[in-house]
Design an enzyme around this catalytic site. Structure first.
Site, PDB file in Angstrom:
ATOM      1  N   LYS A  67       0.840  -1.192   0.000  1.00  0.00           N
ATOM      2  CA  LYS A  67       0.000   0.000   0.000  1.00  0.00           C
ATOM      3  C   LYS A  67       0.877   1.244   0.000  1.00  0.00           C
ATOM      4  O   LYS A  67       1.980   1.244   0.559  1.00  0.00           O
ATOM      5  CB  LYS A  67      -0.893  -0.036   1.249  1.00  0.00           C
ATOM      6  CG  LYS A  67      -1.949   1.058   1.330  1.00  0.00           C
ATOM      7  CD  LYS A  67      -2.779   0.866   2.597  1.00  0.00           C
ATOM      8  CE  LYS A  67      -3.902   1.885   2.711  1.00  0.00           C
ATOM      9  NZ  LYS A  67      -4.715   1.654   3.934  1.00  0.00           N
ATOM     10  N   LEU A 106      -7.142   8.668   3.459  1.00  0.00           N
ATOM     11  CA  LEU A 106      -7.222   7.275   3.944  1.00  0.00           C
ATOM     12  C   LEU A 106      -8.523   6.974   4.677  1.00  0.00           C
ATOM     13  O   LEU A 106      -8.846   5.812   4.892  1.00  0.00           O
ATOM     14  CB  LEU A 106      -6.041   6.918   4.862  1.00  0.00           C
ATOM     15  CG  LEU A 106      -4.646   6.961   4.251  1.00  0.00           C
ATOM     16  CD1 LEU A 106      -3.605   6.475   5.261  1.00  0.00           C
ATOM     17  CD2 LEU A 106      -4.556   6.135   2.978  1.00  0.00           C
ATOM     18  N   SER A 122      -9.437   1.633   2.801  1.00  0.00           N
ATOM     19  CA  SER A 122      -8.534   2.429   2.010  1.00  0.00           C
ATOM     20  C   SER A 122      -7.469   1.621   1.267  1.00  0.00           C
ATOM     21  O   SER A 122      -6.745   2.175   0.427  1.00  0.00           O
ATOM     22  CB  SER A 122      -7.842   3.463   2.921  1.00  0.00           C
ATOM     23  OG  SER A 122      -7.065   2.829   3.932  1.00  0.00           O
ATOM     24  N   ILE A 130      -7.469   0.923   9.997  1.00  0.00           N
ATOM     25  CA  ILE A 130      -7.847   1.644  11.209  1.00  0.00           C
ATOM     26  C   ILE A 130      -9.360   1.660  11.390  1.00  0.00           C
ATOM     27  O   ILE A 130      -9.864   2.050  12.428  1.00  0.00           O
ATOM     28  CB  ILE A 130      -7.283   3.076  11.199  1.00  0.00           C
ATOM     29  CG1 ILE A 130      -7.342   3.697  12.603  1.00  0.00           C
ATOM     30  CG2 ILE A 130      -8.003   3.948  10.171  1.00  0.00           C
ATOM     31  CD1 ILE A 130      -6.631   5.033  12.711  1.00  0.00           C
ATOM     32  N   GLY A 174     -11.301  -0.737   8.992  1.00  0.00           N
ATOM     33  CA  GLY A 174     -11.782  -1.769   8.072  1.00  0.00           C
ATOM     34  C   GLY A 174     -11.021  -1.784   6.766  1.00  0.00           C
ATOM     35  O   GLY A 174     -11.436  -2.447   5.810  1.00  0.00           O
ATOM     36  N   SER A 175      -9.893  -1.110   6.717  1.00  0.00           N
ATOM     37  CA  SER A 175      -9.239  -0.818   5.438  1.00  0.00           C
ATOM     38  C   SER A 175      -8.551  -1.984   4.755  1.00  0.00           C
ATOM     39  O   SER A 175      -8.218  -1.885   3.576  1.00  0.00           O
ATOM     40  CB  SER A 175      -8.231   0.325   5.616  1.00  0.00           C
ATOM     41  OG  SER A 175      -8.893   1.535   5.863  1.00  0.00           O
TER      42      SER A 175
END
Length: 580
Positions: A145, A194, A220, A241, A243-244
């Site tokens: 990422k 994000l 994100s 943070i 559900g990303s």
């Protein structure tokens, strides 16, 4: 506040032209970094499912298709370690497929082919010279990422103001990946800020879901989700943070793990809201197999990350925990099932996926009881109030540096609509209207959060009276969202994932099924609990989501990474053995 003095003097039209020009130049550099011979003729825009484009476009050889279609990361590593497949050919194959994926779903940010292939060649030479791999991830290409800094590369992270900022060193995770023998080979797209369950920014644009390009891949870590779904990477790393890593996994039909705070090293990676440590963002692996999740976590923990990141606890890989010694050795588990959190009733496909999983687990000899939500609304409001205790100042500062607008929607047709409140990109209606909190007010939220976590722990431990195993519930099964991957601009609900961030529970996501309009017909209307609950019900159109993936969460207690991986494996085996 550090504001570019030019931006405060020049007319608005000129400043807008300036930030757009900076973003366009970066996007062009990205395009120029793709080898010309890897460019394909993209399918027409009205083709919604693009999963088969890699096999149809003619760029990949049959050998490269074989390599990239291997979803078992452990099997892939075995072939790399034996020399049956070289790192150069594996990295080349995945790089080509990643670039194909990018041309149809726009999932990448940084593309550095020569650098990655040079690294792969070094690993092949090491294996040839020493007769053994350099580490547990020897030769494996890994996507990252666009938060994980790499020396000599920009880390834009969706902000125009970060363009041109070249990292002087690797973050700790990248350091450890190199020590493990991995080949970091691409970085992937994120949303501006994000803080979105979708993936779009003003620099790289929007990432699409390869199962249906009309739908979001989530966020994100949406670039990772889309890339891995197209088999453009065997193993990727996102962050979570709210559900990303789990939302993209559920929407894109892949696997992910959200570990507890600081179990894996975040040191040196960039983030939004740096300094907010009450509810921490965590590193999470994403893959097309649970073997990839296990391999990654074990490899990083075996490198003793606590020696490089002062926040990582000294907790080596715990094999007894993976063997589920404290969970009946994996025999006769009891699962708490939460199909509905009492706030937002999920759409029909989620009910069917939960029922399929329930039947499969019972058939495999496990038991299932209903999970009773405990103060989910209070926890979520507390959590979001902590997230934005600065009233969005951090986000605005990043934008003011170049006069880039703060995106207030992910809807394609409403991107530049001026809203009344720009301090929070989504779900503002559930945050206490406290404005910019004082230190005391923030401390009061922290105190409340601690009490809520204690109450939830007691609630979980109290299930020992209902399980019949002599233990509390071994894990919770629940949706990752109240709907399948929605249309762009419509992923507005992160309640089913954020609750576990606030409680710091370890959570895995695994694929379960796909939307079937014949089976997933609309339910009769229910008494709507709130406006959002009504919107979720009324927005469901089964014909729009045909073939869309459905994934579920497997929730364990804090710092139960090994156990949650093992329990997710049990759930997956049960599903595969089930006739439904």
């Amino acid at each position: 506040m550090d504001v570019d003095p030019v931006s405060s003097q020049e007319p608005a039209a000129e400043t807008e032209e300036k930030w757009r020009a900076i973003a366009a130049e970066k996007k062009q550099k990205q395009l120029d970094s793709i080898p010309k011979e890897w460019l394909i003729t993209p399918p027409p825009e009205d083709r919604i499912n693009v999963l088969d484009v890699p096999s149809e476009c003619g760029l990949l050889t049959s050998r490269e298709m074989e390599i990239t279609n291997e979803v078992d990361v452990a099997a892939l590593l075995a072939k790399l370690a034996s020399g049956e497949w070289s790192s150069v050919e594996v990295t080349t194959a995945f790089y080509k497929r990643a670039v194909i994926a990018h041309q149809v779903v726009n999932c990448l940010t940084e593309i550095f082919v020569e650098r990655a292939l040079a690294r792969a060649a070094e690993l092949d030479e090491y294996l040839k010279t020493n007769g053994k791999p350099i580490g547990p991830l020897h030769g494996l290409p890994i996507s990252l990422k666009d938060q994980f800094t790499m020396k000599g590369l920009e880390t834009v992270m969706g902000w125009v103001s970060w363009i041109g900022k070249v990292s002087e060193s690797d973050c700790v995770l990248v350091e450890l990946l190199y020590q493990c023998g991995a080949v970091p080979f691409v970085r992937t797209n994120v949303p501006q800020t994000l803080f979105w369950g979708e993936t779009h920014n003003s620099v790289f644009g929007r990432t699409l879901n390869p199962h249906n390009r009309n739908l979001t891949p989530g966020g994100s870590s949406g670039g990772e989700g889309a890339l891995i779904a197209m088999r453009g990477s065997p193993l990727g790393v996102g962050t979570d943070i709210g559900g990303s890593v789990r939302i993209p996994a559920a929407f894109c039909n892949i696997y992910s793990l959200r570990p507890s705070y600081e179990r894996l090293p975040y040191q040196g990676a960039r983030n939004t809201g740096e300094g907010q440590e009450s509810i921490s963002s965590t590193i999470g692996p994403m893959s097309n197999s649970l073997s990839g999740i296990k391999v990654f976590v074990k490899a990083i923990l075996d490198m003793k990350p606590w020696l490089k990141d002062p926040l990582v606890p000294k907790m080596p890989w715990n094999e007894p925990a993976y063997q589920l010694v404290e969970h009946g050795n994996g025999v006769g588990l009891c699962f708490g099932f939460m199909v509905d959190d009492g706030l937002f009733k999920p759409q029909p496909p989620l009910y069917r996926a939960m029922e399929m999983t329930k039947k499969a687990l019972i058939a495999a000899g496990h038991t299932v009881i209903e999970w009773e939500p405990k103060k989910h609304l209070e926890i979520f409001i507390n959590c979001n109030s902590i997230y934005f205790a600065d009233d969005g100042e951090n986000l605005r500062r990043e934008c003011e540096a170049t006069d880039e607008p703060l995106l207030q929607t992910m809807h394609p047709e409403e991107l530049l609509v001026e809203l009344d409140d720009a301090s929070m990109p989504y779900e503002r209606h559930v945050v206490r209207d406290l404005g910019h909190l004082t230190t005391y007010e923030l401390w009061e939220l922290h105190k409340e959060k601690r009490q809520l976590r204690k109450e939830y722990l007691d609630h979980w431990m109290g299930t020992v009276e209902r399980t019949g195993t002599g233990r509390p519930v071994d894990a919770i099964i629940c949706p990752a969202a109240p709907y399948p991957a929605p249309l762009h601009g419509h992923n507005r609900n992160a309640w089913y994932t954020t609750i576990w961030n606030a409680l710091d529970y370890t959570v895995a996501v695994l694929p379960v099924t796909y939307v079937d309009p014949k089976l997933d017909v609309q339910h009769p209307p229910h008494k709507f609990r709130n406006h959002e609950d009504q919107w979720i019900y009324e927005s469901y159109d089964p014909s729009s989501y045909e073939g869309c993936p459905i994934g579920l969460q497997v929730v364990g207690q804090r710092q139960e990474e090994e156990a949650v991986i093992a329990i997710a494996e049990i759930v997956e085996r049960a599903l595969k053995a089930s006739p439904s």
